[in-house]
Design an enzyme around this catalytic site. Structure first.
Site, PDB file in Angstrom:
ATOM      1  N   ARG A  18      67.099 -10.613 -21.598  1.00 56.17           N
ATOM      2  CA  ARG A  18      67.483  -9.858 -22.866  1.00 56.17           C
ATOM      3  C   ARG A  18      68.665 -10.566 -23.497  1.00 56.17           C
ATOM      4  O   ARG A  18      69.723 -10.796 -23.182  1.00 56.17           O
ATOM      5  CB  ARG A  18      68.104  -8.564 -22.500  1.00 56.17           C
ATOM      6  CG  ARG A  18      67.163  -7.753 -21.755  1.00 56.17           C
ATOM      7  CD  ARG A  18      65.959  -7.358 -22.582  1.00 56.17           C
ATOM      8  NE  ARG A  18      65.056  -6.428 -22.032  1.00 56.17           N
ATOM      9  CZ  ARG A  18      63.922  -5.888 -22.714  1.00 56.17           C
ATOM     10  NH1 ARG A  18      63.544  -6.287 -23.692  1.00 56.17           N
ATOM     11  NH2 ARG A  18      63.203  -4.997 -22.245  1.00 56.17           N
TER      12      ARG A  18
ATOM     13  N   ALA B  44      59.019  -0.129 -19.725  1.00 57.91           N
ATOM     14  CA  ALA B  44      59.378   0.715 -20.691  1.00 57.91           C
ATOM     15  C   ALA B  44      58.898   0.125 -22.066  1.00 57.91           C
ATOM     16  O   ALA B  44      58.506  -1.109 -21.988  1.00 57.91           O
ATOM     17  CB  ALA B  44      61.063   0.569 -20.725  1.00 57.91           C
TER      18      ALA B  44
ATOM     19  N   GLU C 287      52.607   1.428 -21.154  1.00 55.17           N
ATOM     20  CA  GLU C 287      53.402   0.517 -20.659  1.00 55.17           C
ATOM     21  C   GLU C 287      53.352   0.207 -19.549  1.00 55.17           C
ATOM     22  O   GLU C 287      53.501  -0.810 -19.008  1.00 55.17           O
ATOM     23  CB  GLU C 287      54.838   1.120 -21.178  1.00 55.17           C
ATOM     24  CG  GLU C 287      55.260   1.165 -22.495  1.00 55.17           C
ATOM     25  CD  GLU C 287      54.983  -0.294 -23.086  1.00 55.17           C
ATOM     26  OE1 GLU C 287      55.365  -1.158 -22.784  1.00 55.17           O
ATOM     27  OE2 GLU C 287      54.792   0.045 -24.517  1.00 55.17           O
TER      28      GLU C 287
ATOM     29  N   GLU D  12      52.654  -3.647 -18.575  1.00 57.57           N
ATOM     30  CA  GLU D  12      53.648  -4.363 -17.873  1.00 57.57           C
ATOM     31  C   GLU D  12      53.205  -4.626 -16.516  1.00 57.57           C
ATOM     32  O   GLU D  12      53.878  -5.588 -15.816  1.00 57.57           O
ATOM     33  CB  GLU D  12      55.086  -3.813 -18.043  1.00 57.57           C
ATOM     34  CG  GLU D  12      55.369  -3.814 -19.645  1.00 57.57           C
ATOM     35  CD  GLU D  12      56.974  -3.535 -19.953  1.00 57.57           C
ATOM     36  OE1 GLU D  12      57.634  -3.052 -18.945  1.00 57.57           O
ATOM     37  OE2 GLU D  12      57.083  -3.682 -20.991  1.00 57.57           O
TER      38      GLU D  12
ATOM     39  N   GLU E  57      58.385 -11.698 -22.672  1.00 61.24           N
ATOM     40  CA  GLU E  57      57.642 -10.983 -21.553  1.00 61.24           C
ATOM     41  C   GLU E  57      56.691 -12.299 -20.809  1.00 61.24           C
ATOM     42  O   GLU E  57      56.157 -11.874 -19.399  1.00 61.24           O
ATOM     43  CB  GLU E  57      56.534 -10.144 -22.029  1.00 61.24           C
ATOM     44  CG  GLU E  57      57.241  -8.849 -22.533  1.00 61.24           C
ATOM     45  CD  GLU E  57      56.537  -7.634 -23.027  1.00 61.24           C
ATOM     46  OE1 GLU E  57      55.188  -7.999 -23.146  1.00 61.24           O
ATOM     47  OE2 GLU E  57      56.808  -6.712 -23.372  1.00 61.24           O
TER      48      GLU E  57
END
Length: 208
Positions: free
Chosen positions: A68, A80, A97, A101, A148
């Site tokens: 992040r 999320a 999601e 993910e 990601e």
């Protein structure tokens, strides 16, 4: 006096949008205070988000580790994502999601908590779901890119995550709220007493 958040709208005499991004923007409102003075309030306008605390049959939670940039950290998080379409059903977004993910689907869905992540500076609202009865999703895995592409996936016991939160080792808002809410629900009336997955969400109204 009921301890309950209530909607309220103070008068706004002017609004500007000094920044418009792809997903979010910054808005400046001139707000009339109770004493009659007018002050400027800057805040981020956000479409809203969903998050999923996916709990398997062994009491483990699916978590992801992702970089992040604003906080210069790799954070452990729960799946999320944004509500990309205005009025989108949050359950459908959460299911998407979890598939994208973690390549997982769930048969049992409940609402764990609804939160405003940063109400002093952003209008983002997040609905955090509890997903159970997990199984591998069908079809090809979703192709990831950018941050990601470097994402790690793990299954960690719920109680171990709680220890990490209380030790100051885990910081992601959705993970912190999700795991603590799950433990509170488990120790209270149980997961089946949680709100249904389609429970109303005034912060982000949707069609069932």
């Amino acid at each position: 006096m009921a301890i309950k958040d209530t909607p309220e709208h103070w008068q706004v005499t002017a609004t500007t949008t000094p920044f418009q991004g792809n997903k979010t923007s910054v808005r400046t409102d001139d707000v009339v205070m109770p004493d009659g003075t007018v002050v400027k309030r800057d805040y981020q306008v956000h479409p809203g988000s969903v998050a999923v605390l996916a709990l398997d049959g062994e009491g483990r939670v699916i978590v992801l580790r992702q970089y992040r940039h604003p906080v210069r950290h790799k954070l452990w998080e729960i799946p999320a994502g944004l509500l990309d379409v205005p009025g989108e059903n949050p359950l459908h977004a959460a299911q998407r999601e979890l598939y994208e993910e973690a390549h997982v689907k769930a048969e049992d869905w409940r609402v764990l908590a609804d939160v405003y992540t940063t109400p002093g500076g952003c209008d983002e609202a997040v609905r955090i779901f509890l997903a159970r009865e997990l199984s591998e999703a069908e079809g090809d895995r979703f192709e990831v890119s950018e941050e990601e592409a470097d994402m790690e996936l793990a299954r960690v016991p719920l109680d171990e995550l709680v220890q990490g939160v209380l030790a100051g080792d885990l910081h992601n808002t959705c993970l912190v709220v999700g795991v603590l809410s799950a433990v509170a629900a488990r120790g209270g009336e149980g997961f089946d007493a949680l709100r249904p997955a389609e429970a109303p969400w005034p912060a982000r109204p949707f069609e069932a």
